[in-house]
Motif scaffolding. Sequence first.
Motif: not given
Length: 385
Positions: A207-211, A319-320, A359-360, A366-367
């Motif tokens: 799974i790629a997660v786009n910051s 994220l990591v 994670l979402s 936070r952001y």
Amino acid sequence: MAFVSGEIVDRFRKQFQSAATPLVYRAPGRVNLIGEHTDYNLGYVFPIALEMACYIAIAPAAHGKLRVYSRDFDKEASIAVTDIASAKPTKQWSDYVFGVAQELVKAGFAIEPCDMFVASEVPTGSGLSSSAALEIASAVALLGGRAFPKVELAKLGQRAESQFVGMPCGIMDQYAAVFGHAGAALKIDCRSLGHEYVELPSNVRIIAVNSLVKHELGTSAYRERVAECQQAVAALKELDPKIESLRDVALDFFERVQDSVPMVPRRRARHIISDTQRVVDLATAARKNDLAEMGRLFVASHRSMQYDYQISCEEIDFLVDSAIKIPGVYGSRMTGGGFGGCTVNLVAPEAVDTFRQQLSALYNARYQKTPAFYDCLPAEGAGLA
Ligand code: ADP
Ligand code: MG
């Protein structure tokens, strides 16, 4: 595969007010699993080509130009075909297309006047290589079925990006866009330009997660890293004249002699040499279905980028660090050039939903941004869509 259907053809006809029936080509984006910045050091990389791809509809035209429209930027650009050979970059997105056209002319392929409609699913500037997808889709579209060796196609795309666009990139992205294979990752030897396909364990999802962040120092830092690696090679060559690139330096040799390399190049070299080894180790672990080891290598690679290569950023580290605390996550690391973009995560299939939700929520709190999640299934390389 949103654009394989008639939709891109309709959009093409509207955009160019044409009744032509264009051919549709595609080239995929990629996610790199491990081996970051190792390509221009002639080491190994380990990407998979993605289903997310750049589509180009192309048809001959009578206006004497190569005309290209990007749906994603809603911009059109054109150049007289007779000017392609002497074209200079304009620092716009169309450089990727015209740079490829110029390389094809240099290689002896005439470019006939045409219209090109570009529609890409690969998010730009996210480390999933929308640029190589655009270059390679442009190359196969402009070749229009004329024979061209695959490895030369990858090299041509890389030349367009490094020489015309001006980004001193390695070969990985274009190579993955050309040689991608459904069902397998590609272990690429960036010196011999050979590869082997490595099947990934079936009981894990990538799974790629786009910051959704991209810090601007990207391009200048990239150049700096290239130069720092060259400084490390120069220092190591004093000890062993056979060393031509960091690929030639074994990890145990480096550990013995690293004090003779100045501090910053030493850290850069430590990342490159260890990450090249991690490609080999990840391929071995994948073949053994050893998910715990694959995860460990992911995190070790991330720490190496974070502390030694220094190409991560706060959002990506968040994220990591958040991902690896979620049950069912084997490993997480930044993927791509750095300073933002995506992380890539190894997640147990039954944990994917929780992973996304948790994670979402954490990233949002936070952001104040909702990251995008991409399920990465290995797909085929470039060709007719
Ligand atoms: P990445 O390859 O990681 O997505 P790059 O900075 O290397 O990031 O490449 C992104 C650039 O490629 C964009 O800024 C744009 O110039 C060009 N590009 C990629 N896809 C498209 C597209 N669909 N339309 C126009 N330009 C594109
Ligand atoms: Mg790119």
